[in-house]
Scaffold this active site. Structure first.
Site, PDB file in Angstrom:
ATOM      1  N   ILE A   8      34.999  37.908  44.337  1.00  0.00           N
ATOM      2  CA  ILE A   8      34.492  38.909  45.453  1.00  0.00           C
ATOM      3  C   ILE A   8      33.530  39.764  45.592  1.00  0.00           C
ATOM      4  O   ILE A   8      31.826  40.378  45.011  1.00  0.00           O
ATOM      5  CB  ILE A   8      34.999  39.304  46.811  1.00  0.00           C
ATOM      6  CG1 ILE A   8      35.974  40.316  45.624  1.00  0.00           C
ATOM      7  CG2 ILE A   8      35.634  37.927  47.690  1.00  0.00           C
ATOM      8  CD1 ILE A   8      36.311  40.898  47.360  1.00  0.00           C
ATOM      9  N   GLY A   9      33.195  39.732  43.472  1.00  0.00           N
ATOM     10  CA  GLY A   9      32.526  40.949  42.787  1.00  0.00           C
ATOM     11  C   GLY A   9      32.527  40.568  41.223  1.00  0.00           C
ATOM     12  O   GLY A   9      34.404  39.886  40.762  1.00  0.00           O
TER      13      GLY A   9
ATOM     14  N   GLY B   1      32.336  43.045  37.100  1.00  0.00           N
ATOM     15  CA  GLY B   1      31.010  43.527  37.112  1.00  0.00           C
ATOM     16  C   GLY B   1      31.204  43.838  35.974  1.00  0.00           C
ATOM     17  O   GLY B   1      31.377  42.906  35.340  1.00  0.00           O
ATOM     18  N   GLY B   2      30.750  44.972  34.424  1.00  0.00           N
ATOM     19  CA  GLY B   2      30.730  45.439  33.177  1.00  0.00           C
ATOM     20  C   GLY B   2      32.093  45.188  33.098  1.00  0.00           C
ATOM     21  O   GLY B   2      32.845  44.812  31.860  1.00  0.00           O
ATOM     22  N   PHE B   3      33.198  45.801  33.845  1.00  0.00           N
ATOM     23  CA  PHE B   3      34.672  45.722  32.839  1.00  0.00           C
ATOM     24  C   PHE B   3      35.346  45.383  34.016  1.00  0.00           C
ATOM     25  O   PHE B   3      36.672  45.305  33.050  1.00  0.00           O
ATOM     26  CB  PHE B   3      34.704  46.738  32.803  1.00  0.00           C
ATOM     27  CG  PHE B   3      33.797  48.604  32.548  1.00  0.00           C
ATOM     28  CD1 PHE B   3      33.807  47.974  30.961  1.00  0.00           C
ATOM     29  CD2 PHE B   3      32.841  49.450  33.050  1.00  0.00           C
ATOM     30  CE1 PHE B   3      32.952  48.913  29.892  1.00  0.00           C
ATOM     31  CE2 PHE B   3      32.772  50.334  32.262  1.00  0.00           C
ATOM     32  CZ  PHE B   3      32.246  50.570  31.527  1.00  0.00           C
TER      33      PHE B   3
ATOM     34  N   VAL C 196      36.660  41.701  37.290  1.00  0.00           N
ATOM     35  CA  VAL C 196      36.255  40.927  38.206  1.00  0.00           C
ATOM     36  C   VAL C 196      37.320  41.274  39.410  1.00  0.00           C
ATOM     37  O   VAL C 196      38.235  41.777  39.232  1.00  0.00           O
ATOM     38  CB  VAL C 196      36.454  39.501  37.429  1.00  0.00           C
ATOM     39  CG1 VAL C 196      36.276  38.792  38.428  1.00  0.00           C
ATOM     40  CG2 VAL C 196      35.527  39.485  36.496  1.00  0.00           C
ATOM     41  N   VAL C 197      36.106  40.685  40.749  1.00  0.00           N
ATOM     42  CA  VAL C 197      37.310  41.362  41.728  1.00  0.00           C
ATOM     43  C   VAL C 197      37.711  40.557  42.943  1.00  0.00           C
ATOM     44  O   VAL C 197      36.608  39.300  42.834  1.00  0.00           O
ATOM     45  CB  VAL C 197      36.533  42.202  42.390  1.00  0.00           C
ATOM     46  CG1 VAL C 197      37.308  42.989  43.474  1.00  0.00           C
ATOM     47  CG2 VAL C 197      36.150  43.206  41.827  1.00  0.00           C
TER      48      VAL C 197
ATOM     49  N   ARG D 228      35.659  59.828  36.435  1.00  0.00           N
ATOM     50  CA  ARG D 228      34.727  58.962  35.567  1.00  0.00           C
ATOM     51  C   ARG D 228      34.168  58.470  35.805  1.00  0.00           C
ATOM     52  O   ARG D 228      32.751  57.710  34.984  1.00  0.00           O
ATOM     53  CB  ARG D 228      35.627  59.444  34.113  1.00  0.00           C
ATOM     54  CG  ARG D 228      36.763  60.687  33.718  1.00  0.00           C
ATOM     55  CD  ARG D 228      37.342  59.695  32.806  1.00  0.00           C
ATOM     56  NE  ARG D 228      36.636  58.663  31.753  1.00  0.00           N
ATOM     57  CZ  ARG D 228      36.699  59.512  30.415  1.00  0.00           C
ATOM     58  NH1 ARG D 228      37.308  60.751  30.355  1.00  0.00           N
ATOM     59  NH2 ARG D 228      36.279  58.667  29.801  1.00  0.00           N
TER      60      ARG D 228
ATOM     61  N   ASN E  79      31.402  52.257  43.705  1.00  0.00           N
ATOM     62  CA  ASN E  79      32.218  52.276  43.671  1.00  0.00           C
ATOM     63  C   ASN E  79      33.317  53.324  44.595  1.00  0.00           C
ATOM     64  O   ASN E  79      34.259  53.934  45.116  1.00  0.00           O
ATOM     65  CB  ASN E  79      33.073  53.332  42.701  1.00  0.00           C
ATOM     66  CG  ASN E  79      33.542  52.129  41.143  1.00  0.00           C
ATOM     67  OD1 ASN E  79      33.635  51.254  41.858  1.00  0.00           O
ATOM     68  ND2 ASN E  79      33.262  53.181  39.987  1.00  0.00           N
TER      69      ASN E  79
END
Length: 417
Positions: free
Chosen positions: A14-15, A17-19, A21-22, A131, A137
């Site tokens: 479902i998502g 990012g750079g760091f 996977v969701v 951070r 987020n």
């Protein structure tokens, strides 16, 4: 490639990012839908994993906060990649709402800002920095409530995996972070201010044209002030609050997340909007008066209250304990029953360690009863000493009798003396 996570059945991605996977996944043991965020890092040593799990445990203690995502579980996949199991938010993140609706209304941005600042304040009180505050987020519950997610992930990746630096886009990173200095509370405050800027403008403050390299972006973040928000309906107080949160140095920003939340609350009050409550630690922050508006009167702690009988002029056992001791005008100026005009000094208040009026009055009454009893016994003893003859005095001589036909004078009462 579908992740193999023990205890979970991965349903769909479902998502990304750079760091990480969701995935939307099903937790088999508790039969519920969760969000699995799997870090896409290569290798993580034991020390990094222990610190990551420690921060997740601290986040678990904050799960009762209304604006922090509940962390349900942490672990590693069969391939050795760390994961976090969180509650599933079907409405996604703030970036999903921006993609559907465009820039958000000012009232919604202020409300989201106050609640997210409260989440940051509660986090900072546990000596943990987020951070990585950014719109991706901040998730939205089914009731539209914002919830801060992804604690500790940025620290894990920044410290132990340098292979993802090219995928990192520092739109919401504070200048001191880009300079390599240790981040503090001010870095989280900057990131939240930058997040609110994007919610109002529709894009990050320093975003450049497509295809621009990261070097020019970092130079703007380090040296340029945030450009004006390209919306005529954003009031100046709101822009000023966000501008201070995005100041270049931490000393120029708000010192705490609570102070940032209070500034957003004052902006709400100035605009006539409902003031949002912010929860952190054990209390809620109540907004102060807007500039130019009178606040509630300050009452010192030592001031008497209506529960103090000496302040209200009330009586105890029928005797006035405050105000005028003779009646006249009671405390507060209310007319009372007039009495003698002779002035009497007001009775002093009780001193520490002295008995109060009730016990002292009881001792006086007891002493009076003892004296009267002694006097009666003395008179009886004198009568017995006279032989019991009512016609004789105590010394034995006959008592004078009144002439016949006259009525003897009534005996005088015994005086107090």
């Amino acid at each position: 490639m579908t992740e193999d996570v023990p205890g979970y059945r991965v349903l769909e991605q479902i998502g990304e990012g750079g760091f990480s996977v969701v995935y939307r996944a099903h937790q088999e043991r508790l039969d519920r839908t969760v969000a699995l965020k799997v870090l896409s890092v290569g290798t993580v040593d034991a020390a990094a994993m222990r610190r990551f799990q420690r921060e997740c445990k601290i986040t678990g203690r904050l799960s009762g906060h209304p604006n922090i995502v509940t962390v349900l579980d942490t672990g590693t996949t069969r391939a050795g990649r760390p994961y976090i199991a969180m509650e599933y938010f079907e409405h996604g993140a703030l970036t999903d709402r921006l993609a559907k609706e465009g820039p958000l209304p000012v009232a919604d941005v202020l409300r989201i800002g106050v609640k997210t600042a409260g989440a940051l304040a509660a986090t900072h009180e546990t000596d943990v920095l987020h951070r990585d505050v950014k719109p991706q987020n901040v998730l939205l519950s089914r009731y539209g409530e914002p919830a801060l997610a992804d604690f500790g992930i940025a620290r894990l990746v920044d410290s132990f995996d340098a292979t993802h630096t090219q995928a990192f886009t520092p739109h919401h990173a504070a200048p001191e972070v880009l300079e390599g200095r240790p981040p503090g509370i001010g870095a989280d405050i900057y990131s939240l201010g930058s997040t609110l800027y994007q919610l109002l403008a529709g894009q990050p403050a320093f975003k450049g044209p497509p295809g621009e390299g990261i070097a020019l972006l970092m130079l703007r973040i380090l040296h340029d002030p945030p450009p004006p928000i390209p919306r005529p309906d954003v009031p100046k107080p709101v822009a000023d609050v966000i501008g201070r949160a995005m100041a270049k140095t931490p000393e120029q920003r708000y010192t705490t997340a609570v102070e940032f939340a209070q500034a957003l609350q004052r902006a709400q009050a100035e605009l006539g909007l409902p003031v949002t409550d912010v929860a952190y630690s054990g209390s809620a922050v109540t907004p102060g008066p807007a500039p130019g508006l009178p606040g509630p009167p300050l009452v010192p702690e030592w001031a008497p209250t209506t529960s103090d009988p000496r302040a209200s002029g009330s009586t105890t056992n029928g005797s006035p304990t405050g105000g005028s001791p003779t009646g006249g005008f009671a405390a507060g100026g209310a007319p009372g029953v007039t009495g003698p005009t002779t002035p009497h000094p007001s009775p002093p208040g009780p001193l520490p360690g002295r008995p109060q009026d009730g016990p002292r009055r009881g001792l006086i009454v007891a002493a009076g009863v003892a004296l009267v009893g002694g006097l009666v016994l003395g008179i009886g003893a004198l009568a017995l000493a006279g032989g019991g003859d009512p016609g004789k005095r105590a010394g034995g001589s006959p008592a004078p009798t009144a002439p016949q036909g006259q009525v003897t004078q009534a005996p005088q009462p015994v005086t107090a003396a």
